[in-house]
Design an enzyme around this catalytic site. Sequence first.
Site, mmCIF file in Angstrom:
data_model
loop_
_atom_site.group_PDB
_atom_site.id
_atom_site.type_symbol
_atom_site.label_atom_id
_atom_site.label_comp_id
_atom_site.label_asym_id
_atom_site.label_seq_id
_atom_site.Cartn_x
_atom_site.Cartn_y
_atom_site.Cartn_z
ATOM 1 N N ASP A 66 0.933 -1.212 0.021
ATOM 2 C CA ASP A 66 0.017 -0.275 -0.011
ATOM 3 C C ASP A 66 0.729 1.255 -0.079
ATOM 4 O O ASP A 66 2.202 1.286 0.370
ATOM 5 C CB ASP A 66 -0.864 -0.154 1.179
ATOM 6 C CG ASP A 66 -1.983 1.106 1.031
ATOM 7 O OD1 ASP A 66 -2.359 1.403 0.050
ATOM 8 O OD2 ASP A 66 -2.871 1.060 2.233
ATOM 9 N N ASP B 276 -8.224 4.228 -3.155
ATOM 10 C CA ASP B 276 -9.074 4.884 -1.978
ATOM 11 C C ASP B 276 -10.316 5.538 -2.736
ATOM 12 O O ASP B 276 -10.485 6.540 -3.036
ATOM 13 C CB ASP B 276 -8.423 5.576 -1.086
ATOM 14 C CG ASP B 276 -7.389 4.907 -0.455
ATOM 15 O OD1 ASP B 276 -7.380 3.685 -0.452
ATOM 16 O OD2 ASP B 276 -6.421 5.524 0.331
ATOM 17 N N GLU C 133 2.769 4.986 -3.958
ATOM 18 C CA GLU C 133 3.096 5.792 -5.361
ATOM 19 C C GLU C 133 4.419 6.447 -5.293
ATOM 20 O O GLU C 133 4.833 6.667 -6.581
ATOM 21 C CB GLU C 133 1.834 6.573 -5.290
ATOM 22 C CG GLU C 133 0.451 6.338 -5.444
ATOM 23 C CD GLU C 133 0.123 5.523 -4.216
ATOM 24 O OE1 GLU C 133 -1.098 4.901 -4.384
ATOM 25 O OE2 GLU C 133 0.525 5.930 -3.253
#
Length: 578
Positions: free
Chosen positions: A104, A185, A107
């Site tokens: 998670d 999300d 990025e």
Amino acid sequence: MTDLNFCQEHFPDPRALVSKLHQCGFKAIWMLDPGIKEEKGYFVYDSGSENDVWIQKPDGRPFVGEVWPGPCVFPDFTQAKTRTWWANLVKDFISNGVDGIWNDMNEPTVFKVMTKTMPESNIHRGDAILGGCQSHLHYHNVYGMLMARSTYEGMKLANQDKRPFVLTRAGFIGSQRYAATWTGDNLSNWEHLHMSISMVLQLGLSGQPLSGPDIGGFGGNATPRLFGRWMGVGAMLPFCRGHSENDTNDHEPWSFGEECEEVCRLALKRRYHLIPHIYTLFYMAHTTGTPVAVPIFFADPKDPSLRRHENSFLLGPVLVYASSYPDQGSEDMLAVLPSGIWLNFDFDDSHPDLPSLYLKGGSVIPLGPPHQHVGEAKPNDDLTLLVALDENGKAEGLLFEDDGDGYDFTKGGYLLTYYAAECVSSTITVSISKTEGLWQRPKRRLHVLILLGEGATLDAWGTDGEVLQVIMPSEKEVSGLVSASKEHYKARIEINLAEKLFSSLSLGTEISKSPNELKRGAWILKVVPWVGGRIIAMMLVSSGAQWLHSGIEINGYEEYSGTEYRSAGCTEEYSVIK
């Protein structure tokens, strides 16, 4: 909160926990983020500093950014030595009974900055084959994939005979070799349910066959109808899971009441019925690159009108037609179908909140029992073949079977069966046309269902591997079966709609299809009186800007929670004063 480590207070014995989960049919997927807490004495930080693996600022010092643990440093996955270092940490982590790893925030995400990521001027000392020493601007888009690759390689080091399961939030072209992807999300609203379908399809067209959204939405509070509808769609997508952030209402199916729980149960049973077909589609994706879920224009590329439809998709020859609109259930929508024969079917489970299913004429798909988890499946389970004949009275399809894990399939340890059906002189013959692989055919019963239209079927039983013949009834008998099936479907839908109306009536003393519109100065409020004067919309007349933009729950309106979710992690509370 630190990576590659278990909190002793909450997880004192992770191996024992995983063992108990396995006994119940669950797998344990643990999360690893790239942000490593900057703390001397923390073994990951100390090891990384020793090996000089951190992303640097232009002045050569490690970059420090705020993430969940607080101040963090970040591994430079563009370097082979960093990937090897991370893979070995993952290898040791797997020994705790870890079944899979979820990457998670990769990025990479950095808190407390406008860009939500690290400065573009940061330095990566990348391998020459990747471009060498470059700024973060150059490497940002591949960072998540390189982390997923390192995680995958670590799991392979831990067990060469097990297929790694890695889930990643960030990826790039080629990341499908290492990880599944979810759409990030999202929010608990109808717009994001609608968007989730096209996002998964576009990921598939981009080369990522295993993807799906957070069912029910990550940020905000889903309503029972939204959650049930989303589960109906999500259970048909390649990757299926629910996920919601802290401080939201419980998002388990049973948290929304009995009706929503039943919808979710039906949706998940559908998925398990279709597991043999979906697994075969993944085999095709692996060998041919064909996405598991594709837009419906794949069925007729010459029809440009099909490219505008975002509520449906194909799982091979199965067309899934869903509703992502709050005021429409599946019974309200007239399905847009490609040219050719498309016969609807279900598992005696039709519900307004579940998608409509169609099988293309000329197709055979394999179905299995609705197990509680795939670990219950046995080679000798009954196999069902669902058959839809084309205009020439023919159909074909295939079933891929292997151990479900490991790599024996690369050495011939599998069974690929090509099934064929043909109607000649009112007799439908179902047989095997070809097989591949070294596996012996399991001794199992074969159940053949021939679709006639409107969900009506002819069924016959036999033994898998043997020729099975089904006698077509007369046209009058077929018409009677079709009419009876149509009435049965209508009765099921009406029962479900009646239950919805009853649950709606219990929420208020008076049902009103139209909200009251209250104007005061520059504001317009829309209020639903039968749920205690709940505000469902608020608009500033001068600019047209809207707050409290709400979805639909019962008879067109839902109760508003009192918090506006503008984006994941960003909320705005309000109060209304008389």
